[in-house]
Structure formats: C-alpha cells, structure tokens
Design a protein around this motif. Structure first.
Motif, PDB file in Angstrom:
ATOM      1  N   ARG A 124       8.584 -40.483  34.203  1.00  0.00           N
ATOM      2  CA  ARG A 124       9.912 -40.082  34.674  1.00  0.00           C
ATOM      3  C   ARG A 124      10.133 -38.605  34.347  1.00  0.00           C
ATOM      4  N   PRO A 125      10.867 -37.892  35.196  1.00  0.00           N
ATOM      5  CA  PRO A 125      11.060 -36.454  34.971  1.00  0.00           C
ATOM      6  C   PRO A 125      11.697 -36.111  33.624  1.00  0.00           C
ATOM      7  N   ASP A 126      12.644 -36.918  33.133  1.00  0.00           N
ATOM      8  CA  ASP A 126      13.287 -36.599  31.869  1.00  0.00           C
ATOM      9  C   ASP A 126      12.318 -36.714  30.689  1.00  0.00           C
ATOM     10  N   ILE A 127      11.356 -37.604  30.783  1.00  0.00           N
ATOM     11  CA  ILE A 127      10.367 -37.743  29.707  1.00  0.00           C
ATOM     12  C   ILE A 127       9.280 -36.692  29.860  1.00  0.00           C
ATOM     13  N   ARG A 128       8.816 -36.466  31.078  1.00  0.00           N
ATOM     14  CA  ARG A 128       7.788 -35.447  31.286  1.00  0.00           C
ATOM     15  C   ARG A 128       8.269 -34.072  30.861  1.00  0.00           C
ATOM     16  N   ALA A 129       9.567 -33.814  30.978  1.00  0.00           N
ATOM     17  CA  ALA A 129      10.104 -32.495  30.616  1.00  0.00           C
ATOM     18  C   ALA A 129       9.967 -32.202  29.130  1.00  0.00           C
ATOM     19  N   ARG A 130       9.828 -33.221  28.312  1.00  0.00           N
ATOM     20  CA  ARG A 130       9.681 -33.011  26.868  1.00  0.00           C
ATOM     21  C   ARG A 130       8.287 -32.541  26.484  1.00  0.00           C
ATOM     22  N   PHE A 131       7.307 -32.725  27.364  1.00  0.00           N
ATOM     23  CA  PHE A 131       5.917 -32.404  27.048  1.00  0.00           C
ATOM     24  C   PHE A 131       5.591 -30.985  27.426  1.00  0.00           C
ATOM     25  N   ARG A 132       4.800 -30.340  26.585  1.00  0.00           N
ATOM     26  CA  ARG A 132       4.406 -28.949  26.860  1.00  0.00           C
ATOM     27  C   ARG A 132       2.900 -28.808  26.831  1.00  0.00           C
TER      28      ARG A 132
END
Length: 183
Positions: A175-183
């Motif tokens: 999901r975009p909200d979870i993927r956004a946490r990864f760098r």
C-alpha cells in the motif's frame, strides 16, 4: 521532552516493524535448527542403515527427488538453512525500513506461497509411489488411500489458507502509505 503525538497514518502502519522483527527471529531460529539438522545428518548419512535406505528406495522405484534427498541430506539441510537465512536478511531489511527489504520480503512471501503448492504436489506424488508396496494387502492399500486423501486435503487446504494470508500481507505491505515509510 514529552513524545510527540503520532499521526493517524503512522499509527496505521506501526505493525510493520514488530512483524518484521518477529519474522527475523523466527527465521534466525529456523536457520539455526536447519544447521543443527545438517550437523546431525552428516554422521547419519555415512551409516550403513542410511545407505541401505537409499538403496531400498532405488529398488522400489522412488522418484529421483527422493533418491537425491536420501543421497544428500546434509546439502538439502544446508539449502533450506540458506533459504531461512535469506528470509532473515529480508525481514531485517523490512525492520530497518529499507526498500530492498520490502521488495525482497514481498517476493519471498509470494515465492513461498507458490512453493507450498509445489511441495504439496510433490508429497502427494511421493505417497502415490508407495502404492505398489502395498498391492498384496487390500487393508493396507485402503489405509494408504485414506491417509493419502487426508494428507492431500490437509496440505492443499493449508496451502490455500497460507497463500491467502501471504497474499493479503503482501498486498498490505505494498500500500502507498506503507511503501512511503521505506527508503
């Protein structure tokens, strides 16, 4: 200084790191167990009984994969340990919120979902190869048939359940909200 309140988005994704850490420790434990199995299989594979088991399997016409497993128990255990170690590394990457960890974790989720079906099919095939051993006894043949059906239902049923759970987890992780946490 008091902690800052979390945003709703941060609270909705707080489960990722604890899940990844739990997966990491389970995978480390599985790796250690498979290494211990390899150590135990090393002297066992050299015994006369184990060699006889391999010869008997060949005489009964067992599948080549079964013969390979009986011939190389240490290597088979080490390969499983390697897969567990790769899963541990992937889980650690998710715990550290690394993008490579996320994508490798999702790939491993999907690969193991498929592998569960392949292993179920393989085990059913191995059980089918045992039929000729019981041709002389109708009771033994009926018992084998019933057990094979129970094993097949259990294995394929659990494969379906696990695939649904793994697919659902992979979907949530992407999901975009979870993927956004990864760098």
């Amino acid at each position: 200084m008091p902690p800052l309140p979390q945003t709703p988005a941060a609270r909705a994704t707080h489960w990722v790191q604890p899940l990844a850490l739990a997966c990491f420790w389970v995978c480390v434990a599985c790796t250690a167990c498979m290494l211990l199995v390899a150590l135990g299989a090393w002297p066992l594979a050299a015994t006369e009984r184990w060699q006889t088991l391999g010869v008997d399997a060949w005489h009964f016409g067992m599948d080549g994969s079964v013969l390979w497993l009986l011939s190389h128990p240490v290597l088979a255990s080490l390969l499983i340990a390697l897969g567990c170690a790769a899963s541990a590394l992937s889980s650690w990457g998710v715990f550290r919120l690394r993008r490579w960890g996320l994508w490798s974790f999702v790939a491993l989720l999907l690969a193991t979902a498929v592998a569960n079906f392949v292993l179920s099919w393989w085990l059913d095939g191995v059980l089918a190869q045992l039929k000729p051993l019981f041709d002389d006894s109708a009771a033994a043949m009926d018992s084998l048939r019933a057990r094979r059906i129970v094993v097949a239902i259990t294995m394929y049923g659990s494969s379906v359940v696990m695939a649904a759970m793994q697919g659902g987890l992979a979907w949530r992780l992407l999901r975009p909200d979870i993927r956004a946490r990864f760098r």
